[in-house]
Scaffold this motif. Structure first.
Motif, PDB file in Angstrom:
ATOM      1  N   MET A 553      -9.174   2.022  37.242  1.00  0.00           N
ATOM      2  CA  MET A 553      -9.490   3.168  38.092  1.00  0.00           C
ATOM      3  C   MET A 553     -10.942   3.097  38.564  1.00  0.00           C
ATOM      4  O   MET A 553     -11.242   3.401  39.723  1.00  0.00           O
ATOM      5  CB  MET A 553      -9.233   4.465  37.331  1.00  0.00           C
ATOM      6  CG  MET A 553      -7.762   4.728  37.035  1.00  0.00           C
ATOM      7  SD  MET A 553      -7.508   6.196  36.016  1.00  0.00           S
ATOM      8  CE  MET A 553      -8.062   7.475  37.133  1.00  0.00           C
ATOM      9  N   TRP A 554     -11.845   2.720  37.670  1.00  0.00           N
ATOM     10  CA  TRP A 554     -13.255   2.582  38.035  1.00  0.00           C
ATOM     11  C   TRP A 554     -13.438   1.543  39.132  1.00  0.00           C
ATOM     12  O   TRP A 554     -14.185   1.771  40.092  1.00  0.00           O
ATOM     13  CB  TRP A 554     -14.060   2.211  36.796  1.00  0.00           C
ATOM     14  CG  TRP A 554     -15.484   1.828  37.046  1.00  0.00           C
ATOM     15  CD1 TRP A 554     -15.993   0.559  37.114  1.00  0.00           C
ATOM     16  CD2 TRP A 554     -16.594   2.705  37.280  1.00  0.00           C
ATOM     17  NE1 TRP A 554     -17.341   0.594  37.357  1.00  0.00           N
ATOM     18  CE2 TRP A 554     -17.745   1.897  37.456  1.00  0.00           C
ATOM     19  CE3 TRP A 554     -16.731   4.092  37.335  1.00  0.00           C
ATOM     20  CZ2 TRP A 554     -19.000   2.427  37.700  1.00  0.00           C
ATOM     21  CZ3 TRP A 554     -17.991   4.620  37.572  1.00  0.00           C
ATOM     22  CH2 TRP A 554     -19.098   3.798  37.752  1.00  0.00           C
ATOM     23  N   ASP A 555     -12.764   0.403  39.006  1.00  0.00           N
ATOM     24  CA  ASP A 555     -12.871  -0.648  40.014  1.00  0.00           C
ATOM     25  C   ASP A 555     -12.379  -0.164  41.374  1.00  0.00           C
ATOM     26  O   ASP A 555     -13.002  -0.426  42.413  1.00  0.00           O
ATOM     27  CB  ASP A 555     -12.084  -1.881  39.585  1.00  0.00           C
ATOM     28  CG  ASP A 555     -12.712  -2.593  38.404  1.00  0.00           C
ATOM     29  OD1 ASP A 555     -13.904  -2.364  38.137  1.00  0.00           O
ATOM     30  OD2 ASP A 555     -12.000  -3.350  37.710  1.00  0.00           O
ATOM     31  N   ASP A 556     -11.249   0.566  41.390  1.00  0.00           N
ATOM     32  CA  ASP A 556     -10.697   1.032  42.659  1.00  0.00           C
ATOM     33  C   ASP A 556     -11.547   2.133  43.289  1.00  0.00           C
ATOM     34  O   ASP A 556     -11.710   2.179  44.507  1.00  0.00           O
ATOM     35  CB  ASP A 556      -9.260   1.529  42.456  1.00  0.00           C
ATOM     36  CG  ASP A 556      -8.236   0.432  42.728  1.00  0.00           C
ATOM     37  OD1 ASP A 556      -8.542  -0.727  42.375  1.00  0.00           O
ATOM     38  OD2 ASP A 556      -7.168   0.715  43.275  1.00  0.00           O
ATOM     39  N   ALA A 568      -2.321   7.286  39.568  1.00  0.00           N
ATOM     40  CA  ALA A 568      -2.732   6.875  38.221  1.00  0.00           C
ATOM     41  C   ALA A 568      -3.314   8.052  37.449  1.00  0.00           C
ATOM     42  O   ALA A 568      -3.094   8.184  36.235  1.00  0.00           O
ATOM     43  CB  ALA A 568      -3.747   5.735  38.308  1.00  0.00           C
ATOM     44  N   SER A 569      -4.042   8.927  38.139  1.00  0.00           N
ATOM     45  CA  SER A 569      -4.615  10.100  37.486  1.00  0.00           C
ATOM     46  C   SER A 569      -3.526  11.033  36.973  1.00  0.00           C
ATOM     47  O   SER A 569      -3.658  11.630  35.898  1.00  0.00           O
ATOM     48  CB  SER A 569      -5.521  10.850  38.466  1.00  0.00           C
ATOM     49  OG  SER A 569      -6.577  10.032  38.919  1.00  0.00           O
ATOM     50  N   VAL A 570      -2.443  11.151  37.723  1.00  0.00           N
ATOM     51  CA  VAL A 570      -1.326  11.990  37.285  1.00  0.00           C
ATOM     52  C   VAL A 570      -0.704  11.420  36.013  1.00  0.00           C
ATOM     53  O   VAL A 570      -0.312  12.165  35.108  1.00  0.00           O
ATOM     54  CB  VAL A 570      -0.272  12.117  38.409  1.00  0.00           C
ATOM     55  CG1 VAL A 570       0.995  12.785  37.887  1.00  0.00           C
ATOM     56  CG2 VAL A 570      -0.847  12.901  39.575  1.00  0.00           C
ATOM     57  N   VAL A 571      -0.621  10.099  35.930  1.00  0.00           N
ATOM     58  CA  VAL A 571      -0.105   9.462  34.713  1.00  0.00           C
ATOM     59  C   VAL A 571      -0.987   9.802  33.521  1.00  0.00           C
ATOM     60  O   VAL A 571      -0.505  10.155  32.437  1.00  0.00           O
ATOM     61  CB  VAL A 571      -0.003   7.932  34.899  1.00  0.00           C
ATOM     62  CG1 VAL A 571       0.363   7.253  33.581  1.00  0.00           C
ATOM     63  CG2 VAL A 571       1.019   7.592  35.963  1.00  0.00           C
TER      64      VAL A 571
END
Length: 594
Positions: A553-556, A568-571
């Protein structure tokens, strides 16, 4: 036998007796594995990190890095910014968190636990998720800017990338920590004391300030210590929502080590963070005594003067608030203090949950960019998330490392907590402080120090190394949870079982374990969540080859922001909510679960 021989024989017998007594099985021995874990993976690497800052690239002893720090106005300005922001965040967390903690402490048991879950949900939700949500919600085209424009207030297009935004986002992250630190002290307070004061003629305001507030002072001080030390090591929030003038020392450390490969200077910056934490702890010890963190009653060195000052200040505040209370009662009838407190509590809860709830609909947008409210409805970004081998691999790795971390911390911290809860050793207080030490050292310092250790063991970019790093960071909080569980256990039940002929194993299996099981489950879930949302360790020890979900997530976020990050945050949110529900289920009495 001569007198000399008799004396030597007596001394030898006494020494052998003391040796047998020392070697006698003691509950304290259960803490030895945990102490070794702390020594090998925390104290040793930290000392090595400190030593690296005193050597140049040729291996010669040098103070050039510290000379560079002192002589450069740029680094001094960054240090000033770091301490200034940390201090402001601490003050705001105490000011905003105390009324919320006071409101929650007055609730009955189950309702308090449920409300506390809503407070803790933002704390255990990844800082990446929350700051990613703030980027969208506070952006020029975000919902907050739109609301400000509709009501005619300027500045909606300048909410991001300022010191105020950094402080706001950090307070949002650290406020739950302040609340849960103050609440145990408030829950222990006998509220009949304030009733007795009011019976003797004190107003409600005087009873609160001179009795309740004064007795909750140690909880306030402990919350301030933890929030300040934790705030010193922030780098995600200032990196995402701050500007160049809000650069903090952790950001410099990452730049020096990851980008410039200047390990000596990066280590010197890390040492400054450690020194700042130690100075803060020293001041706290002088004022309150470190044993107050453990809930013990030992007074600090300045306790007498501090107590007199506290009585004077709270008495002065009590008199002022008593006049305000009488003025409000005469001129604003129908307004109750409890009603205002409840209104305040709900407003703070809504603000805490706002970015978490706001990020969910963003994941269902059909647009190629992020907006709130989202445009249309689509599952395309969940499909993109689930069809990406990189994202799926990072998610599965986070689950695996999280489970390994939970097991390691529960076993190590569980044995130590059991040993210290049952031990009367004079070393118990020192052992407690050692187990708490990783909590007051910024995670970025722990990650860098472990990098040196694992590099020498050829363990960089391995799941085992990341799991150990996560375990070091998670160990203190899991230890505190399990220590509280074992201290609350009624050990007379075990003694009764032993009297009736039960073996130690059978007693532990049938009596002790079932009664402390809720604490063990909470500790397991806490260890998992601490690992599942931790970024710093994977950033350094992952070596760029092993990505966890926060690292991906940090990379994106830093390279290309798109709605797949929202998916991804919802996961992440779903995992946190499910585990929180599990905690609430197992904390309920056994008969209510049937």
């Amino acid at each position: 036998m001569t007198a000399v021989e008799t004396s030597l024989s007596s001394k030898r017998s006494g020494a052998e007796g003391r040796l047998r007594q020392w070697l006698k099985p003691s509950p304290f021995w259960l803490a030895i594995p945990g102490l070794l874990f702390i020594l090998v993976f925390f104290l040793g690497p930290t000392i090595q990190l400190i030593s690296v800052s005193f050597y140049d690239k040729t291996g010669e002893f040098s103070l050039a890095t510290y000379s560079r720090l002192i002589s450069s106005t740029v680094y001094l300005r960054v240090l000033s910014t770091t301490f200034g922001i940390a201090l402001q965040v601490t003050l705001w967390c105490l000011l905003l968190g105390y009324p919320l903690a006071y409101w929650l402490s007055g609730m009955p048991g189950r309702r308090q636990r449920i409300m506390l879950m809503f407070v803790l949900l933002p704390f255990w939700t990844s800082a990446l998720v929350k700051n990613f949500a703030w980027l969208v919600l506070l952006g020029r085209n975000g919902i907050v800017a739109a609301i400000l424009e509709k009501i005619g207030l300027p500045g909606g297009d300048q909410l991001l990338f300022s010191r105020g935004t950094v402080i706001f986002a950090m307070v949002h992250t650290m406020l739950p920590l302040a609340v849960v630190t103050m609440m145990p002290i408030m829950n222990q307070f006998d509220r009949r004391l304030t009733m007795a004061a009011e019976t003797l003629g004190a107003t409600g305001a005087q009873a609160f300030w001179q009795i309740f507030f004064h007795l909750s002072g140690r909880g306030i001080a402990t919350a301030g210590l933890l929030v300040f030390v934790s705030s010193l090591g922030f780098f995600i929030t200032p990196s995402l929502v701050g500007g160049r003038t809000e650069t903090m020392i952790s950001q410099l450390i990452i730049t020096q080590i990851n980008t410039l490969q200047n390990w000596s200077f990066g280590s010197a910056l890390a040492v400054l963070l450690v020194v700042a934490s130690l100075i803060t702890i020293f001041i706290y010890d002088r004022l309150f005594g470190l044993s107050s963190i453990a809930g013990e009653g030992k007074k600090g060195h300045a306790d007498g003067k501090l107590r007199r000052f506290g009585l004077f200040a709270t008495g002065w505040l009590g008199r002022i608030c008593a006049r305000v209370e009488r003025f409000v009662a005469r001129n604003f009838k129908g307004i109750s203090g409890q009603g205002l407190l409840a209104t305040y509590g709900w407003i703070v809860l809504i603000v805490l949950l706002f970015p978490i709830i706001g990020v969910v609909p963003m994941a269902f947008t059909e647009a190629d960019y992020l907006t709130f409210p989202p445009q249309g409805f689509s599952l395309r970004w969940f499909e993109a998330y689930l069809s990406s081998p990189v994202w799926v691999s990072a998610t599965l790795r986070s689950f695996g490392i999280g489970l390994a971390t939970a097991v390691i911390t529960v076993v190590v911290a569980g044995l130590a907590a059991l040993g210290l809860a049952r031990s009367k050793s004079r070393f118990a207080a020192s052992a407690f402080l050692l187990f708490m030490a990783p909590m007051v050292v910024p995670p970025i310092v722990i990650a860098i120090s472990l990098f040196y250790l694992f590099a020498s063991l050829s363990m960089i970019a391995t799941d085992n190394a990341i799991a150990i790093g996560h375990s070091v960071i998670a160990l203190p909080i899991v230890f505190v949870i399990l220590l509280a569980a074992f201290k609350e256990h009624d050990w007379r039940l075990d003694q009764a079982a032993a009297t009736l002929g039960a073996s130690r194993f059978r007693t532990a299996l049938r009596i002790t374990m079932p009664l402390v099981k809720p604490g063990l489950i909470v500790g397991f879930v806490t260890g998992f969540l601490q690992s599942f949302e931790e970024l710093t360790v994977a950033l350094f020890i992952g070596g760029g080859l092993k990505s966890t979900l926060p690292k991906q997530m940090w990379d994106d976020i830093t390279l290309s922001v798109n709605p797949r990050i929202a998916a991804a945050s919802v996961v992440v949110l779903l995992v946190v909510v499910i585990l929180f529900c599990a905690i609430e289920y197992f904390q309920r009495p056994a008969q209510t679960r049937r």
